[in-house]
Design a protein around this motif. Structure first.
Motif, PDB file in Angstrom:
ATOM      1  N   PRO A 167     -18.548 -31.326-115.448  1.00  0.00           N
ATOM      2  CA  PRO A 167     -18.644 -32.178-114.256  1.00  0.00           C
ATOM      3  C   PRO A 167     -17.992 -31.529-113.032  1.00  0.00           C
ATOM      4  N   VAL A 168     -18.443 -30.344-112.668  1.00  0.00           N
ATOM      5  CA  VAL A 168     -17.844 -29.579-111.572  1.00  0.00           C
ATOM      6  C   VAL A 168     -18.956 -29.164-110.611  1.00  0.00           C
ATOM      7  N   GLU A 169     -18.697 -29.307-109.315  1.00  0.00           N
ATOM      8  CA  GLU A 169     -19.635 -28.761-108.335  1.00  0.00           C
ATOM      9  C   GLU A 169     -19.168 -27.351-107.984  1.00  0.00           C
ATOM     10  N   VAL A 170     -20.048 -26.371-108.201  1.00  0.00           N
ATOM     11  CA  VAL A 170     -19.688 -24.984-107.923  1.00  0.00           C
ATOM     12  C   VAL A 170     -20.174 -24.618-106.521  1.00  0.00           C
ATOM     13  N   ILE A 171     -19.233 -24.224-105.675  1.00  0.00           N
ATOM     14  CA  ILE A 171     -19.540 -23.946-104.271  1.00  0.00           C
ATOM     15  C   ILE A 171     -19.296 -22.466-103.989  1.00  0.00           C
ATOM     16  N   ALA A 172     -20.333 -21.806-103.454  1.00  0.00           N
ATOM     17  CA  ALA A 172     -20.208 -20.389-103.112  1.00  0.00           C
ATOM     18  C   ALA A 172     -20.063 -20.258-101.605  1.00  0.00           C
ATOM     19  N   SER A 173     -19.063 -19.507-101.175  1.00  0.00           N
ATOM     20  CA  SER A 173     -18.821 -19.350 -99.738  1.00  0.00           C
ATOM     21  C   SER A 173     -19.158 -17.934 -99.289  1.00  0.00           C
ATOM     22  N   PRO A 174     -19.580 -17.815 -98.017  1.00  0.00           N
ATOM     23  CA  PRO A 174     -20.011 -16.505 -97.507  1.00  0.00           C
ATOM     24  C   PRO A 174     -18.924 -15.444 -97.655  1.00  0.00           C
ATOM     25  N   THR A 175     -19.365 -14.226 -97.848  1.00  0.00           N
ATOM     26  CA  THR A 175     -18.473 -13.072 -97.951  1.00  0.00           C
ATOM     27  C   THR A 175     -17.750 -12.857 -96.616  1.00  0.00           C
ATOM     28  N   ILE A 176     -16.447 -12.659 -96.702  1.00  0.00           N
ATOM     29  CA  ILE A 176     -15.660 -12.361 -95.496  1.00  0.00           C
ATOM     30  C   ILE A 176     -15.509 -10.845 -95.398  1.00  0.00           C
ATOM     31  N   ARG A 177     -15.685 -10.309 -94.179  1.00  0.00           N
ATOM     32  CA  ARG A 177     -15.729  -8.854 -94.005  1.00  0.00           C
ATOM     33  C   ARG A 177     -14.657  -8.349 -93.042  1.00  0.00           C
ATOM     34  N   GLU A 178     -14.282  -7.102 -93.248  1.00  0.00           N
ATOM     35  CA  GLU A 178     -13.457  -6.409 -92.249  1.00  0.00           C
ATOM     36  C   GLU A 178     -14.310  -6.207 -90.991  1.00  0.00           C
ATOM     37  N   LYS A 179     -13.644  -5.812 -89.890  1.00  0.00           N
ATOM     38  CA  LYS A 179     -14.396  -5.640 -88.631  1.00  0.00           C
ATOM     39  C   LYS A 179     -15.532  -4.631 -88.769  1.00  0.00           C
ATOM     40  N   ASP A 180     -15.325  -3.611 -89.612  1.00  0.00           N
ATOM     41  CA  ASP A 180     -16.377  -2.588 -89.756  1.00  0.00           C
ATOM     42  C   ASP A 180     -17.416  -2.955 -90.823  1.00  0.00           C
ATOM     43  N   GLY A 181     -17.361  -4.177 -91.302  1.00  0.00           N
ATOM     44  CA  GLY A 181     -18.418  -4.650 -92.208  1.00  0.00           C
ATOM     45  C   GLY A 181     -18.057  -4.623 -93.676  1.00  0.00           C
ATOM     46  N   LEU A 182     -17.019  -3.862 -94.056  1.00  0.00           N
ATOM     47  CA  LEU A 182     -16.655  -3.776 -95.473  1.00  0.00           C
ATOM     48  C   LEU A 182     -16.273  -5.166 -96.013  1.00  0.00           C
ATOM     49  N   ALA A 183     -16.885  -5.545 -97.115  1.00  0.00           N
ATOM     50  CA  ALA A 183     -16.562  -6.835 -97.729  1.00  0.00           C
ATOM     51  C   ALA A 183     -15.112  -6.823 -98.189  1.00  0.00           C
ATOM     52  N   MET A 184     -14.383  -7.909 -97.875  1.00  0.00           N
ATOM     53  CA  MET A 184     -12.996  -7.969 -98.342  1.00  0.00           C
ATOM     54  C   MET A 184     -12.970  -8.062 -99.861  1.00  0.00           C
ATOM     55  N   SER A 185     -12.051  -7.325-100.452  1.00  0.00           N
ATOM     56  CA  SER A 185     -11.907  -7.302-101.906  1.00  0.00           C
ATOM     57  C   SER A 185     -10.500  -6.831-102.223  1.00  0.00           C
ATOM     58  N   SER A 186      -9.904  -7.427-103.246  1.00  0.00           N
ATOM     59  CA  SER A 186      -8.570  -6.984-103.654  1.00  0.00           C
ATOM     60  C   SER A 186      -8.602  -5.512-104.018  1.00  0.00           C
ATOM     61  N   ARG A 187      -9.744  -5.054-104.518  1.00  0.00           N
ATOM     62  CA  ARG A 187      -9.851  -3.661-104.961  1.00  0.00           C
ATOM     63  C   ARG A 187      -9.854  -2.668-103.793  1.00  0.00           C
ATOM     64  N   ASN A 188     -10.077  -3.139-102.555  1.00  0.00           N
ATOM     65  CA  ASN A 188     -10.048  -2.212-101.408  1.00  0.00           C
ATOM     66  C   ASN A 188      -8.692  -1.517-101.306  1.00  0.00           C
ATOM     67  N   LYS A 189      -7.651  -2.183-101.795  1.00  0.00           N
ATOM     68  CA  LYS A 189      -6.297  -1.586-101.787  1.00  0.00           C
ATOM     69  C   LYS A 189      -6.261  -0.281-102.567  1.00  0.00           C
ATOM     70  N   ASN A 190      -7.163  -0.133-103.538  1.00  0.00           N
ATOM     71  CA  ASN A 190      -7.142   1.050-104.400  1.00  0.00           C
ATOM     72  C   ASN A 190      -8.035   2.187-103.902  1.00  0.00           C
ATOM     73  N   LEU A 191      -8.519   2.079-102.659  1.00  0.00           N
ATOM     74  CA  LEU A 191      -9.297   3.165-102.057  1.00  0.00           C
ATOM     75  C   LEU A 191      -8.354   4.166-101.400  1.00  0.00           C
ATOM     76  N   THR A 192      -8.684   5.457-101.491  1.00  0.00           N
ATOM     77  CA  THR A 192      -7.967   6.438-100.674  1.00  0.00           C
ATOM     78  C   THR A 192      -8.437   6.252 -99.230  1.00  0.00           C
ATOM     79  N   SER A 193      -7.729   6.860 -98.269  1.00  0.00           N
ATOM     80  CA  SER A 193      -8.115   6.609 -96.877  1.00  0.00           C
ATOM     81  C   SER A 193      -9.492   7.210 -96.575  1.00  0.00           C
ATOM     82  N   GLU A 194      -9.804   8.325 -97.218  1.00  0.00           N
ATOM     83  CA  GLU A 194     -11.160   8.883 -97.054  1.00  0.00           C
ATOM     84  C   GLU A 194     -12.226   7.943 -97.611  1.00  0.00           C
ATOM     85  N   GLU A 195     -11.931   7.420 -98.817  1.00  0.00           N
ATOM     86  CA  GLU A 195     -12.893   6.509 -99.448  1.00  0.00           C
ATOM     87  C   GLU A 195     -13.062   5.239 -98.614  1.00  0.00           C
ATOM     88  N   ARG A 196     -11.963   4.802 -97.998  1.00  0.00           N
ATOM     89  CA  ARG A 196     -12.025   3.599 -97.172  1.00  0.00           C
ATOM     90  C   ARG A 196     -13.016   3.776 -96.022  1.00  0.00           C
TER      91      ARG A 196
END
Lengths: 280, 280
Positions: A167-196
């Protein structure tokens, strides 16, 4: 905000609210909260009497060679952010609280995992469905909030809710992005600066594919192949997939009213995913 | 007694009771009710404010060569019996109500199915666990009642309740027997009269094994083999298994305080199971 780590403490809160007829919004997370999570908490805050946020890096949904250990953990920051957004209960169970015994049961996702992340992460969505079921049964929310970035996860959770009559309503919300378009993700922290820097090409390629589809491109197979080649050439990461599928059914046959363009890029210590969903 | 066939009707009743703080006992069955089921309903009646009985022959728990079509269906008799025992709601959903779409998910039982019925009926307990989860989520009982005759089923359900944090107390009630010792089972209806006479040997052999264990027999492997041979010679049915295991863990290693002696016999149109659980 109450910070609770046990099922018993959570249940005590939950029973109080039940007695008072309060509605509950639930935001399950793996922590390392960013603006994407916070947008979900804010939405939950406006739509429910009470808000539960969980932080649990679920070992069951990580493959043996995946980034369970390296997954970012920033609990002090997370606490402050969750509290600031008006969370009522922050549920942060240790692994032994969620899996007190080696489990006898799991949820198996038996359809729709032969595409996208399901294809390259065998067992991943079984782990997701299992922990979401457990968390739903512990938190008993009226509404649960997920980011659309994890589109296949949203589909898996919605299907499970239908299959098991939750009995749960599942709600999906739009992806939030950095200014340059990259989708926010906890895993972005694990990118090197070149990879970023490189990583922005993921979203750019989805946009190019979107434009091509909007301009009337009908040869999906060719468009996929071309975009995949182009993405491969544009990044130091490895292209895991770039797929264009019917949405929400996630089939090759474009039978729904929407189409998803989705891709995954594997960098040295982070696997990033992103998608765009468009009407056709 | 209310006779309901849809999830919506059931939910309407359930919400009323919830508002009034009523406790709920649930007896899930596949119908063809006999004294065994009735003993569960009576127990549920004394321990709860309201009693739900379900009748659903669950296709998911039958293998392709099993007796789904031949399973006895006696709905008019069942209605009368359930009403007589004070059932409040009899829930009898058609298959399309329980499985409105081809399911995307199932519960997989990943431990404890390499013995007894799990070994010879692959997928059976996945089907059991899945439908019991669905029924628990629809009926939301405080207590649920199962017959100890289906000992492995009881173990599977108890493990699932633990794994998924379901707020249900699972209660197993003693096997009810005919005067000659045969465990009551809906499938007994599918025995020929010769097989019916034969069938008593199932329980007799469990009793012999029980006596031997109580007399201090410690060579379990030899006792199993001997009993299996003797059972084979005593019946026209095929011995599927005769096993002596630790209970409730269902392991060969006798690590619990109880032991289960369990056997299954396949007759022409009915597969019968039975067991005895003893303290050691």
């Amino acid at each position: 905000m109450k910070y609770v780590t046990t099922k018993a403490e959570l249940e005590a809160e939950r029973l109080n609210w039940e007695k008072d007829g309060k509605t509950v919004g639930f935001v399950p997370t793996m922590g390392a909260l960013h603006e994407g999570h916070l947008s979900l908490i804010r939405k939950a805050r406006t739509e429910n009497d009470m808000v539960i946020v969980s932080i649990f890096v679920n070992p069951l949904q990580f493959g043996p060679d995946e980034d369970y250990d390296a997954y970012p953990r920033t609990i002090d920051m997370d606490k402050a952010l969750a509290e600031k957004e008006g969370t009522d209960v922050l549920f942060v169970p240790p692994v032994a609280e969620m899996y007190p015994q080696p489990p006898y049961n799991k949820v198996s996702v038996i359809k729709g995992t032969d595409v996208l992340c399901g294809k390259s992460r065998p067992g991943h969505f079984d782990g997701v469905a299992t922990v979401v079921l457990k968390l739903f049964l512990l938190t008993r929310p009226n509404r649960a909030y997920f980011g659309q970035k994890d589109a296949q996860q949203v589909a898996v959770v919605k299907n499970m809710v239908n299959d098991f009559h939750l009995p749960v309503e599942v709600i999906a919300s739009p992806t939030i992005r950095e200014k340059d378009g990259l989708a926010m993700s906890s895993r972005n922290k694990n990118l090197t600066s070149e990879e970023r820097e490189d990583a922005t090409t993921l979203f750019s390629h989805l946009k190019i594919a979107e434009d091509r589809l909007r301009s009337g491109e009908t040869n999906i197979t060719e468009l996929e192949a071309e975009m995949k080649r182009s993405l491969h050439n544009a990044t130091s990461g490895t292209v895991d997939y770039l797929e264009i599928l019917s949405f929400p059914s996630l089939t090759k046959e474009l039978k729904d009213k929407q189409v998803i363009i989705a891709a995954a890029l594997q960098f040295s210590k982070a696997r990033l995913i992103d998608n765009i969903i468009i009407d056709i």
